[in-house]
Motif scaffolding. Sequence first.
Motif, PDB file in Angstrom:
ATOM      1  N   ALA A 191      14.262 -78.810  30.455  1.00  0.00           N
ATOM      2  CA  ALA A 191      13.125 -78.957  31.374  1.00  0.00           C
ATOM      3  C   ALA A 191      13.149 -77.862  32.435  1.00  0.00           C
ATOM      4  N   VAL A 192      14.324 -77.553  32.955  1.00  0.00           N
ATOM      5  CA  VAL A 192      14.445 -76.502  33.964  1.00  0.00           C
ATOM      6  C   VAL A 192      14.121 -75.134  33.351  1.00  0.00           C
ATOM      7  N   LEU A 193      14.561 -74.916  32.116  1.00  0.00           N
ATOM      8  CA  LEU A 193      14.237 -73.646  31.453  1.00  0.00           C
ATOM      9  C   LEU A 193      12.737 -73.520  31.222  1.00  0.00           C
ATOM     10  N   VAL A 194      12.096 -74.615  30.822  1.00  0.00           N
ATOM     11  CA  VAL A 194      10.635 -74.610  30.647  1.00  0.00           C
ATOM     12  C   VAL A 194       9.964 -74.299  31.984  1.00  0.00           C
ATOM     13  N   TYR A 195      10.456 -74.903  33.053  1.00  0.00           N
ATOM     14  CA  TYR A 195       9.912 -74.687  34.405  1.00  0.00           C
ATOM     15  C   TYR A 195      10.018 -73.216  34.809  1.00  0.00           C
ATOM     16  N   ILE A 196      11.187 -72.629  34.607  1.00  0.00           N
ATOM     17  CA  ILE A 196      11.398 -71.226  35.000  1.00  0.00           C
ATOM     18  C   ILE A 196      10.499 -70.307  34.178  1.00  0.00           C
ATOM     19  N   ALA A 197      10.429 -70.571  32.861  1.00  0.00           N
ATOM     20  CA  ALA A 197       9.584 -69.739  31.995  1.00  0.00           C
ATOM     21  C   ALA A 197       8.111 -69.881  32.380  1.00  0.00           C
ATOM     22  N   ALA A 198       7.690 -71.118  32.660  1.00  0.00           N
ATOM     23  CA  ALA A 198       6.287 -71.352  33.043  1.00  0.00           C
ATOM     24  C   ALA A 198       5.968 -70.641  34.353  1.00  0.00           C
ATOM     25  N   TRP A 199       6.875 -70.730  35.317  1.00  0.00           N
ATOM     26  CA  TRP A 199       6.630 -70.090  36.615  1.00  0.00           C
ATOM     27  C   TRP A 199       6.543 -68.571  36.440  1.00  0.00           C
ATOM     28  N   GLY A 200       7.474 -68.025  35.652  1.00  0.00           N
ATOM     29  CA  GLY A 200       7.462 -66.578  35.440  1.00  0.00           C
ATOM     30  C   GLY A 200       6.160 -66.118  34.795  1.00  0.00           C
ATOM     31  N   GLY A 201       5.763 -66.834  33.754  1.00  0.00           N
ATOM     32  CA  GLY A 201       4.553 -66.455  33.037  1.00  0.00           C
ATOM     33  C   GLY A 201       3.290 -66.637  33.864  1.00  0.00           C
ATOM     34  N   LEU A 202       3.197 -67.790  34.524  1.00  0.00           N
ATOM     35  CA  LEU A 202       1.988 -68.044  35.319  1.00  0.00           C
ATOM     36  C   LEU A 202       1.912 -67.118  36.520  1.00  0.00           C
ATOM     37  N   HIS A 203       3.040 -66.821  37.129  1.00  0.00           N
ATOM     38  CA  HIS A 203       3.031 -65.904  38.270  1.00  0.00           C
ATOM     39  C   HIS A 203       2.558 -64.514  37.843  1.00  0.00           C
ATOM     40  N   ALA A 204       3.065 -64.071  36.690  1.00  0.00           N
ATOM     41  CA  ALA A 204       2.643 -62.757  36.193  1.00  0.00           C
ATOM     42  C   ALA A 204       1.135 -62.743  35.922  1.00  0.00           C
ATOM     43  N   ALA A 205       0.621 -63.871  35.409  1.00  0.00           N
ATOM     44  CA  ALA A 205      -0.807 -63.920  35.053  1.00  0.00           C
ATOM     45  C   ALA A 205      -1.711 -64.080  36.281  1.00  0.00           C
ATOM     46  N   PHE A 206      -1.221 -64.797  37.304  1.00  0.00           N
ATOM     47  CA  PHE A 206      -2.106 -65.171  38.420  1.00  0.00           C
ATOM     48  C   PHE A 206      -1.854 -64.411  39.719  1.00  0.00           C
ATOM     49  N   LYS A 207      -0.844 -63.534  39.755  1.00  0.00           N
ATOM     50  CA  LYS A 207      -0.374 -63.069  41.059  1.00  0.00           C
ATOM     51  C   LYS A 207      -1.420 -62.351  41.902  1.00  0.00           C
ATOM     52  N   LYS A 208      -2.371 -61.703  41.250  1.00  0.00           N
ATOM     53  CA  LYS A 208      -3.351 -60.979  42.059  1.00  0.00           C
ATOM     54  C   LYS A 208      -4.698 -61.694  42.092  1.00  0.00           C
ATOM     55  N   ARG A 209      -4.750 -62.892  41.541  1.00  0.00           N
ATOM     56  CA  ARG A 209      -6.026 -63.572  41.383  1.00  0.00           C
ATOM     57  C   ARG A 209      -6.230 -64.652  42.441  1.00  0.00           C
ATOM     58  N   ASP A 210      -7.497 -64.789  42.856  1.00  0.00           N
ATOM     59  CA  ASP A 210      -7.867 -65.881  43.744  1.00  0.00           C
ATOM     60  C   ASP A 210      -8.661 -66.867  42.899  1.00  0.00           C
ATOM     61  N   LEU A 211      -8.079 -68.033  42.642  1.00  0.00           N
ATOM     62  CA  LEU A 211      -8.642 -68.979  41.681  1.00  0.00           C
ATOM     63  C   LEU A 211      -9.266 -70.169  42.393  1.00  0.00           C
ATOM     64  N   ALA A 212     -10.108 -70.895  41.666  1.00  0.00           N
ATOM     65  CA  ALA A 212     -10.651 -72.149  42.200  1.00  0.00           C
ATOM     66  C   ALA A 212      -9.511 -73.157  42.243  1.00  0.00           C
TER      67      ALA A 212
END
Lengths: 130, 169
Positions: free
Chosen positions: A79-100
Amino acid sequence: MAIDQATIDAKSSTAASVDGASASAKKPNGPVIAATLAAAIGSIALGIFTVLAEASTGIHDGLEFSKRVGPLSGKTTLAVLVYIAAWGGLHAAFKKRDLAWKPYLRVSAVLFGLALLFTFPPFFQLFASE
Amino acid sequence: MDLSNREFWALVHGMAFGALFLLAFAGGIAGFWSLRPELITPSGVVERTRRMVTGTMTMAAVAWATVITGSWIVYPWYREKAPTSAKSQLLADPNTANWHDFGMEWKEHAAWLVPLIATAAAFVVFYYREELVNNKTARKLGMALLTGAFAVATIVGLLGALITKNASV
C-alpha cells in the motif's frame, strides 16, 4: 477580505521574490491535488489488499513478507509503495496545472470512504475464504 | 518501577508517538482556523505558517513512527503463537475474543490510513505556506485532512488502549 500577498511576501524571508508580480502569483493547485489523491489511492490499495487477503489463502500467505508481522507486512508495504508511486506519477502530471478542485476532491473522498469500509472487519470478514 | 522491553516499546508506540499526534491536533486545527484574513496581520501570517509547517510535518512524521513501531515492533509480540501472547489470551475467552476479531483487526489496518492522510495535510501547508490565508479551499482541505487523520487516530488509539487493558504484550 484578502491580505495583500505582496505585503506577506515582504515580511517572509522564505518567499523567493524576483519581482513583486511573480512573488504574488497564485500557485497552481495541481501538486496539492496530487498529494491528496495519492493518499486516497494508497488508502484504497490497503483496503483492497485487506479484502483480498481475507478472500484468498494464497494471497494471504503471499503477503506474509515477514513471518513475525504476518500478512499485515505485505498489505502495508505494498500500500505504501502504491502511495509513493501514485504521488510521484500524479505530481509529475499535475505539477504545473491549476485544476478544478471539486472532481478530484470528490474522488479522493470516495476512495477514503471505501478504504475505511474495506478495512472495517465486519466488511472484509464477509469475504473470508472457507 | 522497571519496564520490560515490551512495555517500553508499547509505551513508545502508544503514549509517546500516538498520544503526541492526538495532542498536536489541537494546535494544528487552531492554526488552520486562525489563518483567516480578518483575524490576522501579515506578520502573524508569516509567524503562524512557519509554526504550522513545522507542526504538521512533525505530526505526519509521528504518525509514520506510530504505525511502524506498532506494526513491526509491538504487533509481532501481540500475535505470537504462544498461549501467553495477548492475542492467544483474548481468543481463549469468548468474552474477550472480539477485542481481537474486531478491535485489533480494525486497528491494525485502519491505523495505516492516518500517516497517509496526515502527510497530505502537511503537504497542503508546506506547499501553500502564507498563501493559505488567501486560499479558502486549500485551508478547508488542510483542515479536513487533519481532522480525518485525527478521527481515525482517535478510534485506533482508543482500541489500542482498551485491548492493552484486556491483554497487554
